[in-house]
Design a protein around this motif. Structure first.
Motif, PDB file in Angstrom:
ATOM      1  N   SER A 170       1.164  -1.096  -0.311  1.00 29.30           N
ATOM      2  CA  SER A 170       0.328   0.047  -0.293  1.00 29.30           C
ATOM      3  C   SER A 170       0.829   1.255   0.428  1.00 29.30           C
ATOM      4  CB  SER A 170      -1.255  -0.109   1.243  1.00 29.30           C
ATOM      5  OG  SER A 170      -1.752   1.373   0.895  1.00 29.30           O
ATOM      6  N   SER A 171       1.005   1.880  -1.362  1.00 28.66           N
ATOM      7  CA  SER A 171       2.282   3.268  -0.586  1.00 28.66           C
ATOM      8  C   SER A 171       1.358   4.218  -1.471  1.00 28.66           C
ATOM      9  CB  SER A 171       2.756   2.897  -2.720  1.00 28.66           C
ATOM     10  OG  SER A 171       1.864   2.645  -3.656  1.00 28.66           O
ATOM     11  N   ALA A 172      -0.096   4.406  -1.320  1.00 29.51           N
ATOM     12  CA  ALA A 172      -0.682   5.510  -1.967  1.00 29.51           C
ATOM     13  C   ALA A 172      -2.326   5.593  -1.213  1.00 29.51           C
ATOM     14  CB  ALA A 172      -0.702   6.034  -3.223  1.00 29.51           C
ATOM     15  N   ALA A 173      -2.547   6.604  -0.607  1.00 30.05           N
ATOM     16  CA  ALA A 173      -3.659   6.932   0.178  1.00 30.05           C
ATOM     17  C   ALA A 173      -4.353   8.932  -0.670  1.00 30.05           C
ATOM     18  CB  ALA A 173      -3.611   7.357   1.770  1.00 30.05           C
ATOM     19  N   ALA A 174      -5.856   8.398  -0.620  1.00 30.72           N
ATOM     20  CA  ALA A 174      -6.059  10.370  -0.334  1.00 30.72           C
ATOM     21  C   ALA A 174      -6.859  10.433  -0.585  1.00 30.72           C
ATOM     22  CB  ALA A 174      -5.873  10.996  -2.552  1.00 30.72           C
ATOM     23  N   TRP A 175      -6.973  11.602   0.323  1.00 28.19           N
ATOM     24  CA  TRP A 175      -8.721  11.675   0.872  1.00 28.19           C
ATOM     25  C   TRP A 175      -9.438  12.669  -0.009  1.00 28.19           C
ATOM     26  CZ3 TRP A 175     -10.614  10.771   5.953  1.00 28.19           C
ATOM     27  CH2 TRP A 175      -9.746   9.770   6.498  1.00 28.19           C
ATOM     28  N   ALA A 176     -11.094  11.489  -0.089  1.00 32.44           N
ATOM     29  CA  ALA A 176     -11.928  12.925  -0.707  1.00 32.44           C
ATOM     30  C   ALA A 176     -12.823  13.771   0.017  1.00 32.44           C
ATOM     31  CB  ALA A 176     -13.335  11.696  -1.986  1.00 32.44           C
TER      32      ALA A 176
ATOM     33  N   VAL B  22     -11.873   7.941   2.438  1.00 36.01           N
ATOM     34  CA  VAL B  22      -9.898   8.004   1.846  1.00 36.01           C
ATOM     35  C   VAL B  22     -10.186   7.202   1.498  1.00 36.01           C
ATOM     36  CG1 VAL B  22      -9.738   6.745   3.440  1.00 36.01           C
ATOM     37  CG2 VAL B  22      -7.975   8.214   2.748  1.00 36.01           C
ATOM     38  N   ALA B  23      -8.840   6.884   0.318  1.00 37.00           N
ATOM     39  CA  ALA B  23      -8.499   6.184  -0.607  1.00 37.00           C
ATOM     40  C   ALA B  23      -7.423   5.534  -0.395  1.00 37.00           C
ATOM     41  CB  ALA B  23      -9.039   6.422  -1.679  1.00 37.00           C
ATOM     42  N   VAL B  24      -7.701   3.974  -0.246  1.00 35.82           N
ATOM     43  CA  VAL B  24      -6.110   3.991   0.336  1.00 35.82           C
ATOM     44  C   VAL B  24      -5.604   2.045  -1.088  1.00 35.82           C
ATOM     45  CG1 VAL B  24      -5.675   4.026   2.049  1.00 35.82           C
ATOM     46  CG2 VAL B  24      -6.167   1.949   1.142  1.00 35.82           C
ATOM     47  N   ALA B  25      -4.306   2.483  -1.943  1.00 33.62           N
ATOM     48  CA  ALA B  25      -3.663   1.193  -2.659  1.00 33.62           C
ATOM     49  C   ALA B  25      -3.583   0.071  -1.071  1.00 33.62           C
ATOM     50  CB  ALA B  25      -2.274   2.264  -2.940  1.00 33.62           C
TER      51      ALA B  25
END
Length: 343
Positions: free
Chosen positions: A100-106, A111-114
């Protein structure tokens, strides 16, 4: 070429040391999160560096992201991800055994996580709301578009767009190669990937037309749009390249070149429309640039530099006037800059 001497005119707001090798920073509201390679995640007050919380992510950390309201935090790593809650310090760890190398809040609630070959969209307490179908290989980066309504996911062979709760992609942008970084323009007009094959690939979202900027001497693993969406900064060479995406975009144009580092290790645009960029290098130098000055093919020089005692690991702006720098030896410092219109 002359490079400005280290600039003592910048006000040192604070300095601290964490007991880990930093790999990522996230600043939002009044908080700063520092993720370390061994999995230590430290949460600090941006104004004073006072510690607010700390937790460990088993297997190490790769990325950290604070929610827009600074009430939640997600950290990701080789063995899974964790969510931290500000009000009581509760940490929920998910050891998925998936990279899991990335995450981004909508927004403040999703929140989305790889997670391996999928992207997971989580609620505030880490509950899985929905997930994308498996990609051909590990998801390397992701970002939100359309004010958090579309999730854009990069993995080998394509960048895919998923509407909320749609497992299958609603749009696919194919490109045969390994995507290392993803940048979506704040305007929503452009999607860019930095690639293992030493290129930047660009899609115009309106019609799917595409363009490849190739010829970089090294892989492109860092991309960043400024707040206007008109300027894209990239590594892939000793020079930082800055491409103009205003008007019809960068087709047929040349970038500005920013030369200071032998190896670029971090990029961060100053919030706002002024075109100010911070870059960090393996030699420990932090350079500040008027990155949109001059004309295409211009070679720009730093306006200011700061010297560190080890490689720059990450940079983050805590608002337009506070630049936070993390170095590989664990030193984290903040410098206060002049008004947002000057360097």
């Amino acid at each position: 070429m002359s490079i400005p001497a280290p600039d003592e005119a910048l006000t040192a707001a604070w300095e601290t040391t964490i007991d880990d090798a930093p790999v990522a920073l996230s600043a939002c509201g009044d908080l700063l999160a520092v993720a370390g390679a061994e999995g230590t995640v430290t949460v600090l007050k941006t104004a004073t560096a006072a510690e607010v919380g700390e937790f460990a992510l088993p297997g190490g950390a790769l990325h950290v992201a604070l929610a827009p309201d600074a009430r939640r935090l997600v950290a990701t790593g080789p063995m899974g991800y964790a969510l931290w809650r500000r009000e009581d310090g509760r940490t929920t760890v998910h050891e998925t055994r998936a990279w899991s190398s990335a995450a981004a809040w909508a927004n403040d609630e999703r929140v989305a996580v790889a997670s391996g070959r999928r992207a997971l969209v989580l609620g505030l307490d880490g509950e899985e709301l929905w997930a994308t179908e498996p990609a051909a290989s590990t998801v390397t980066d992701l970002a939100w578009q359309r004010q958090g309504r579309r999730l854009t996911v990069a993995a080998y062979g394509a960048v895919r767009g998923h509407e909320r709760h749609t497992t299958k992609p609603v749009v696919t942008y194919p490109y045969i190669g390994s995507h290392l970084a993803l940048a979506v323009a704040p305007t929503g007009r452009w999607i860019c990937s930095g690639n293992q094959d030493a290129s930047i690939h660009i899609w115009r979202t309106r019609d799917g037309s595409e363009l490849t900027m190739s010829g970089y001497p090294e892989k492109v693993s860092r991309l960043a749009f400024d707040d206007t969406g008109f300027w894209l900064a990239a590594d892939g060479a000793p020079d930082v390249t800055v491409w103009d995406f205003s008007g019809k975009g960068p087709a047929g144009t040349a970038p500005r070149s920013l030369r200071c580092h032998e190896t670029i290790t971090a990029l961060a645009w100053r919030p706002g429309p002024a075109g100010h960029l911070a870059s960090g290098g393996h030699d420990g130098t932090v350079a500040l640039w008027r990155a949109t000055a001059g004309r295409p093919q211009s070679q720009l020089h730093p306006v200011r530099t700061l010297e560190g005692d080890s490689a720059v690991a990450a940079l983050a702006w805590a608002g337009p006037e506070l630049l936070v720098t993390a170095h590989q030896n664990g030193h984290v410092s903040a410098h206060r800059l002049p008004s947002r219109t000057t360097l």
